[in-house]
Motif scaffolding. Structure first.
Motif, PDB file in Angstrom:
ATOM      1  N   LYS A  17     -10.590 -17.821   2.881  1.00 12.16           N
ATOM      2  CA  LYS A  17     -11.290 -16.569   2.582  1.00 12.16           C
ATOM      3  C   LYS A  17     -10.464 -15.400   3.078  1.00 12.16           C
ATOM      4  CE  LYS A  17     -15.717 -14.233   2.768  1.00 12.16           C
ATOM      5  NZ  LYS A  17     -16.997 -14.059   3.466  1.00 12.16           N
ATOM      6  N   SER A  18     -10.408 -14.356   2.278  1.00 10.18           N
ATOM      7  CA  SER A  18      -9.657 -13.160   2.654  1.00 10.18           C
ATOM      8  C   SER A  18     -10.528 -11.941   2.453  1.00 10.18           C
ATOM      9  CB  SER A  18      -8.429 -12.985   1.753  1.00 10.18           C
ATOM     10  OG  SER A  18      -7.507 -14.019   1.962  1.00 10.18           O
ATOM     11  N   LYS A  19     -10.504 -11.037   3.427  1.00 10.93           N
ATOM     12  CA  LYS A  19     -11.216  -9.769   3.260  1.00 10.93           C
ATOM     13  C   LYS A  19     -10.376  -8.649   3.860  1.00 10.93           C
ATOM     14  CE  LYS A  19     -15.601  -7.470   3.744  1.00 10.93           C
ATOM     15  NZ  LYS A  19     -16.226  -6.766   4.844  1.00 10.93           N
ATOM     16  N   GLY A  20     -10.201  -7.582   3.085  1.00 13.00           N
ATOM     17  CA  GLY A  20      -9.471  -6.421   3.578  1.00 13.00           C
ATOM     18  C   GLY A  20      -7.973  -6.672   3.674  1.00 13.00           C
ATOM     19  N   SER A  21      -7.230  -5.618   3.981  1.00  9.22           N
ATOM     20  CA  SER A  21      -5.789  -5.794   4.125  1.00  9.22           C
ATOM     21  C   SER A  21      -5.237  -4.787   5.125  1.00  9.22           C
ATOM     22  CB  SER A  21      -5.083  -5.621   2.773  1.00  9.22           C
ATOM     23  OG  SER A  21      -5.274  -4.293   2.308  1.00  9.22           O
ATOM     24  N   ILE A  22      -4.077  -5.124   5.660  1.00 11.90           N
ATOM     25  CA  ILE A  22      -3.353  -4.224   6.552  1.00 11.90           C
ATOM     26  C   ILE A  22      -1.909  -4.203   6.099  1.00 11.90           C
ATOM     27  CG2 ILE A  22      -4.747  -4.380   8.661  1.00 11.90           C
ATOM     28  CD1 ILE A  22      -2.898  -6.675   9.538  1.00 11.90           C
ATOM     29  N   GLN A  23      -1.193  -3.167   6.502  1.00 12.45           N
ATOM     30  CA  GLN A  23       0.222  -3.087   6.148  1.00 12.45           C
ATOM     31  C   GLN A  23       1.061  -3.267   7.392  1.00 12.45           C
ATOM     32  OE1 GLN A  23       0.143   0.792   4.067  1.00 12.45           O
ATOM     33  NE2 GLN A  23       1.132  -0.297   2.405  1.00 12.45           N
ATOM     34  N   GLN A  24       2.030  -4.149   7.291  1.00 10.59           N
ATOM     35  CA  GLN A  24       2.921  -4.389   8.414  1.00 10.59           C
ATOM     36  C   GLN A  24       3.758  -3.138   8.704  1.00 10.59           C
ATOM     37  OE1 GLN A  24       5.535  -7.697   7.817  1.00 10.59           O
ATOM     38  NE2 GLN A  24       6.303  -7.665   9.921  1.00 10.59           N
ATOM     39  N   TYR A  25       4.271  -2.552   7.633  1.00 16.57           N
ATOM     40  CA  TYR A  25       5.062  -1.329   7.763  1.00 16.57           C
ATOM     41  C   TYR A  25       4.436  -0.258   6.890  1.00 16.57           C
ATOM     42  CZ  TYR A  25       8.426  -4.774   9.468  1.00 16.57           C
ATOM     43  OH  TYR A  25       9.032  -5.794  10.151  1.00 16.57           O
ATOM     44  N   PRO A  26       3.443   0.472   7.397  1.00 18.81           N
ATOM     45  CA  PRO A  26       2.748   1.446   6.551  1.00 18.81           C
ATOM     46  C   PRO A  26       3.729   2.493   6.028  1.00 18.81           C
ATOM     47  CG  PRO A  26       1.637   1.187   8.681  1.00 18.81           C
ATOM     48  CD  PRO A  26       2.930   0.459   8.768  1.00 18.81           C
ATOM     49  N   ALA A  27       3.661   2.746   4.742  1.00 23.76           N
ATOM     50  CA  ALA A  27       4.534   3.757   4.134  1.00 23.76           C
ATOM     51  C   ALA A  27       3.922   5.123   4.376  1.00 23.76           C
ATOM     52  CB  ALA A  27       4.686   3.485   2.642  1.00 23.76           C
ATOM     53  N   TRP A  28       4.746   6.076   4.710  1.00 21.71           N
ATOM     54  CA  TRP A  28       4.262   7.440   4.877  1.00 21.71           C
ATOM     55  C   TRP A  28       4.129   8.010   3.481  1.00 21.71           C
ATOM     56  CZ3 TRP A  28       2.131   9.596   8.883  1.00 21.71           C
ATOM     57  CH2 TRP A  28       1.952  10.987   8.903  1.00 21.71           C
ATOM     58  N   ASP A  29       2.912   8.264   3.082  1.00 20.68           N
ATOM     59  CA  ASP A  29       2.688   8.617   1.675  1.00 20.68           C
ATOM     60  C   ASP A  29       1.922   9.932   1.575  1.00 20.68           C
ATOM     61  OD1 ASP A  29       1.809   6.534  -1.159  1.00 20.68           O
ATOM     62  OD2 ASP A  29       2.148   8.693  -1.040  1.00 20.68           O
ATOM     63  N   GLU A  30       2.548  10.900   0.918  1.00 20.40           N
ATOM     64  CA  GLU A  30       1.935  12.231   0.746  1.00 20.40           C
ATOM     65  C   GLU A  30       0.563  12.111   0.073  1.00 20.40           C
ATOM     66  OE1 GLU A  30       3.631  15.491   1.213  1.00 20.40           O
ATOM     67  OE2 GLU A  30       4.805  14.237   2.559  1.00 20.40           O
ATOM     68  N   GLU A  31       0.442  11.228  -0.886  1.00 17.14           N
ATOM     69  CA  GLU A  31      -0.772  11.134  -1.693  1.00 17.14           C
ATOM     70  C   GLU A  31      -2.000  10.846  -0.855  1.00 17.14           C
ATOM     71  OE1 GLU A  31      -0.041   8.343  -4.772  1.00 17.14           O
ATOM     72  OE2 GLU A  31       1.743   9.399  -5.476  1.00 17.14           O
ATOM     73  N   ASP A  32      -1.799  10.235   0.299  1.00 16.57           N
ATOM     74  CA  ASP A  32      -2.931   9.915   1.168  1.00 16.57           C
ATOM     75  C   ASP A  32      -3.698  11.167   1.575  1.00 16.57           C
ATOM     76  OD1 ASP A  32      -2.153   7.353   0.985  1.00 16.57           O
ATOM     77  OD2 ASP A  32      -1.249   7.216   2.957  1.00 16.57           O
ATOM     78  N   PHE A  33      -3.029  12.302   1.568  1.00 17.62           N
ATOM     79  CA  PHE A  33      -3.660  13.527   2.076  1.00 17.62           C
ATOM     80  C   PHE A  33      -4.305  14.347   0.964  1.00 17.62           C
ATOM     81  CE2 PHE A  33      -0.214  12.328   4.939  1.00 17.62           C
ATOM     82  CZ  PHE A  33      -0.929  12.190   6.109  1.00 17.62           C
ATOM     83  N   ASP A  34      -4.118  13.941  -0.277  1.00 19.37           N
ATOM     84  CA  ASP A  34      -4.594  14.722  -1.402  1.00 19.37           C
ATOM     85  C   ASP A  34      -6.108  14.890  -1.441  1.00 19.37           C
ATOM     86  OD1 ASP A  34      -2.168  14.013  -4.028  1.00 19.37           O
ATOM     87  OD2 ASP A  34      -2.085  15.220  -2.211  1.00 19.37           O
ATOM     88  N   ASP A  35      -6.827  13.847  -1.065  1.00 17.68           N
ATOM     89  CA  ASP A  35      -8.280  13.906  -1.257  1.00 17.68           C
ATOM     90  C   ASP A  35      -9.015  14.433  -0.032  1.00 17.68           C
ATOM     91  OD1 ASP A  35      -8.200  10.294  -1.417  1.00 17.68           O
ATOM     92  OD2 ASP A  35      -7.833  11.648   0.266  1.00 17.68           O
ATOM     93  N   GLU A  36      -8.305  15.053   0.910  1.00 14.44           N
ATOM     94  CA  GLU A  36      -9.001  15.609   2.090  1.00 14.44           C
ATOM     95  C   GLU A  36      -9.567  16.972   1.776  1.00 14.44           C
ATOM     96  OE1 GLU A  36      -6.687  15.517   5.614  1.00 14.44           O
ATOM     97  OE2 GLU A  36      -6.435  13.339   5.532  1.00 14.44           O
TER      98      GLU A  36
END
Length: 141
Positions: A122-141
């Motif tokens: 069973k798998s739920k959710g995910s994490i990133q070993q090396y999170p990418a710094w991504d501008e798009e993450d800030f768009d919806d704030e």
């Protein structure tokens, strides 16, 4: 000849309970093999040293090492030899730079006829070993 099957729930420490993997693994598998299946389950690349902290604390005295020095206990030990019991919690401390901690809880130990390869059930959710710094993450704030 019966074999032990360990059902385990693994979650990255400090990430709440929404991210986890349930795995099943045979008692004759080693801690090294357990590490491999955990990393695979979370899409991590296996390229760092690690240790299993049997008292669930980072830099514990009671560890099995991926690269033991001298007479330190090695992670090349089978789960049956470790002597895990139901309800036990221990940790995989992976990558001594980024210090990932995966909490492992033994939810069930049962007997099976056949040995099998470790499997993710069973798998739920995910994490990133090396999170990418991504501008798009800030768009919806």
């Amino acid at each position: 000849m019966m074999n032990n099957q360990y059902s385990m729930k693994i979650y990255p420490a400090g990430r709440g309970r929404d991210i986890y993997r349930n795995i099943e693994i045979c008692g004759n598998s080693t801690l090294n093999q357990l590490c491999q299946v955990i990393l695979e389950a979370f899409d991590f690349i296996d390229e760092h040293l690690y240790e299993f902290c049997m008292d669930n604390r980072m830099y514990s005295e009671y560890t099995y090492q991926s690269d033991p020095e001298g007479d330190e206990p090695s992670a090349d030990i089978t789960l049956d030899e470790v002597g895990l019991c139901k309800g036990q919690k221990f940790s995989l401390h992976y990558d001594f730079g980024d210090d990932w901690m995966f909490t492992i809880r033994v939810s069930k130990i049962s007997e099976v006829q056949e040995n099998f390869k470790p499997r993710i059930v069973k798998s739920k959710g995910s994490i990133q070993q090396y999170p990418a710094w991504d501008e798009e993450d800030f768009d919806d704030e």
